[in-house]
Motif scaffolding. Sequence first.
Motif, PDB file in Angstrom:
ATOM      1  N   VAL A 173      -6.148  -1.299   6.936  1.00 26.88           N
ATOM      2  CA  VAL A 173      -6.163  -0.978   5.500  1.00 26.88           C
ATOM      3  C   VAL A 173      -5.011  -0.028   5.186  1.00 26.88           C
TER       4      VAL A 173
ATOM      5  N   ALA B 156      -3.710   0.046   1.659  1.00 29.36           N
ATOM      6  CA  ALA B 156      -3.515  -0.136   0.216  1.00 29.36           C
ATOM      7  C   ALA B 156      -3.765   1.131  -0.595  1.00 29.36           C
ATOM      8  N   GLY B 157      -3.960   2.262   0.084  1.00 22.75           N
ATOM      9  CA  GLY B 157      -4.229   3.509  -0.641  1.00 22.75           C
ATOM     10  C   GLY B 157      -2.970   4.063  -1.294  1.00 22.75           C
ATOM     11  N   ARG B 158      -3.189   4.993  -2.217  1.00 14.61           N
ATOM     12  CA  ARG B 158      -2.052   5.553  -2.960  1.00 14.61           C
ATOM     13  C   ARG B 158      -1.465   6.780  -2.285  1.00 14.61           C
ATOM     14  N   GLY B 159      -2.255   7.465  -1.480  1.00 12.48           N
ATOM     15  CA  GLY B 159      -1.737   8.662  -0.829  1.00 12.48           C
ATOM     16  C   GLY B 159      -1.613   9.830  -1.782  1.00 12.48           C
ATOM     17  N   GLU B 160      -2.619  10.021  -2.632  1.00 18.11           N
ATOM     18  CA  GLU B 160      -2.524  11.099  -3.631  1.00 18.11           C
ATOM     19  C   GLU B 160      -2.438  12.479  -2.994  1.00 18.11           C
ATOM     20  N   ARG B 161      -3.192  12.695  -1.907  1.00 22.74           N
ATOM     21  CA  ARG B 161      -3.178  14.025  -1.285  1.00 22.74           C
ATOM     22  C   ARG B 161      -1.874  14.305  -0.567  1.00 22.74           C
TER      23      ARG B 161
ATOM     24  N   LYS C 252       1.336   5.644   0.668  1.00 19.05           N
ATOM     25  CA  LYS C 252       1.375   6.473   1.879  1.00 19.05           C
ATOM     26  C   LYS C 252       1.705   5.666   3.135  1.00 19.05           C
TER      27      LYS C 252
ATOM     28  N   GLY D   4      -7.954  -3.486  -2.486  1.00 14.57           N
ATOM     29  CA  GLY D   4      -8.783  -3.271  -3.671  1.00 14.57           C
ATOM     30  C   GLY D   4      -8.705  -1.841  -4.161  1.00 14.57           C
ATOM     31  N   GLU D   5      -9.561  -1.524  -5.118  1.00 15.08           N
ATOM     32  CA  GLU D   5      -9.588  -0.194  -5.728  1.00 15.08           C
ATOM     33  C   GLU D   5     -10.089   0.876  -4.760  1.00 15.08           C
ATOM     34  N   THR D   6     -11.028   0.484  -3.878  1.00 15.91           N
ATOM     35  CA  THR D   6     -11.561   1.437  -2.906  1.00 15.91           C
ATOM     36  C   THR D   6     -11.252   0.933  -1.502  1.00 15.91           C
TER      37      THR D   6
ATOM     38  N   SER E 176     -10.767  -2.932   0.061  1.00 16.70           N
ATOM     39  CA  SER E 176      -9.576  -3.375   0.815  1.00 16.70           C
ATOM     40  C   SER E 176      -9.991  -4.031   2.129  1.00 16.70           C
TER      41      SER E 176
ATOM     42  N   ALA F 180      -4.238   2.504   8.301  1.00 14.05           N
ATOM     43  CA  ALA F 180      -2.804   2.676   8.524  1.00 14.05           C
ATOM     44  C   ALA F 180      -2.452   4.156   8.650  1.00 14.05           C
ATOM     45  N   ALA F 181      -3.265   5.006   8.033  1.00 14.91           N
ATOM     46  CA  ALA F 181      -2.987   6.443   8.040  1.00 14.91           C
ATOM     47  C   ALA F 181      -3.187   7.077   9.427  1.00 14.91           C
TER      48      ALA F 181
ATOM     49  N   LYS G 275      -6.030  11.514  11.011  1.00 14.39           N
ATOM     50  CA  LYS G 275      -5.579  10.751   9.843  1.00 14.39           C
ATOM     51  C   LYS G 275      -4.528  11.553   9.095  1.00 14.39           C
TER      52      LYS G 275
END
Length: 224
Positions: free
Chosen positions: A7, A9-14, A21, A70-72, A76, A97-98, A204
């Motif tokens: 997975v 597909a996250g945005r990596g906001e933190r 990310k 997906g969104e969460t 994904s 992936a992180a 992570k």
Amino acid sequence: MAVALIVAAGRGERLGSAGPKALVSVAGRPMLQWSVDALLEVSEVQAIVIALPADRLDAAPPQTIAVAGGETRSESVRAALDAAREVEDEVVIVHDAARALVRPELFSASLAELAGSGADVVIAAAPVSDTIKQVGDDGRTVESTLDRSRLWAVQTPQVFRREALVRALSSSAELLAAATDDAWLVERQGGRVVVLAAPHENFKITTPLDLRLAEMLLLERSSM
Ligand code: CTP
Ligand code: MG
């Protein structure tokens, strides 16, 4: 044999990076590439599916199958599992992936543990080194101190019997959104989830500090 789902597909906001990310460069490679390279060394893995942001499907490395996430996180995972329909393996590896520092040996050991234990899921996890206290409703008064010897910080890979993962991901959208790991969904359905001791090194990459640490450790690894 097994199919691996990554997975990414996250945005990596933190982390606060400009782009996704999983595509941020770490020690000279996109973060995602480190996990793909580790999986390519695992002989049981016959396909790698990657959930990516919908506008970055081009970023999937060669020898992998890309799908829009997906969104969460759980959505994904579900999208990647759907894309793996044609691959008939009974065992599914889910990996973030992180966690770019994962070693091929951790995948192999998780697969062996699933086969040997008869569990529905094997999750990599590290023993907790801090003492953990639980506070009450006021958010600060300590109510209890948990028994550290029984606490594990959960990581990925998480290795599933395929039918257990399919059943877990058929949970309601609300539960999928609440799940920070898919093994929890199996737990809720009464499945047997066992931990496999994994190194803290398999952390992570979440914050800029994590990224600096990962960069240092992976550069050190490349020079060995
Ligand atoms: N992930 C995903 N799809 C989502 C959310 C997360 O595929 N909708 C993936 C991330 O790409 C990451 C893994 O799940 O590899 C673990 O998530 P996390 O570390 O929380 O990454 P991000 O969601 O990208 O970071 P943040 O929560 O800081 O935005
Ligand atoms: Mg997240």
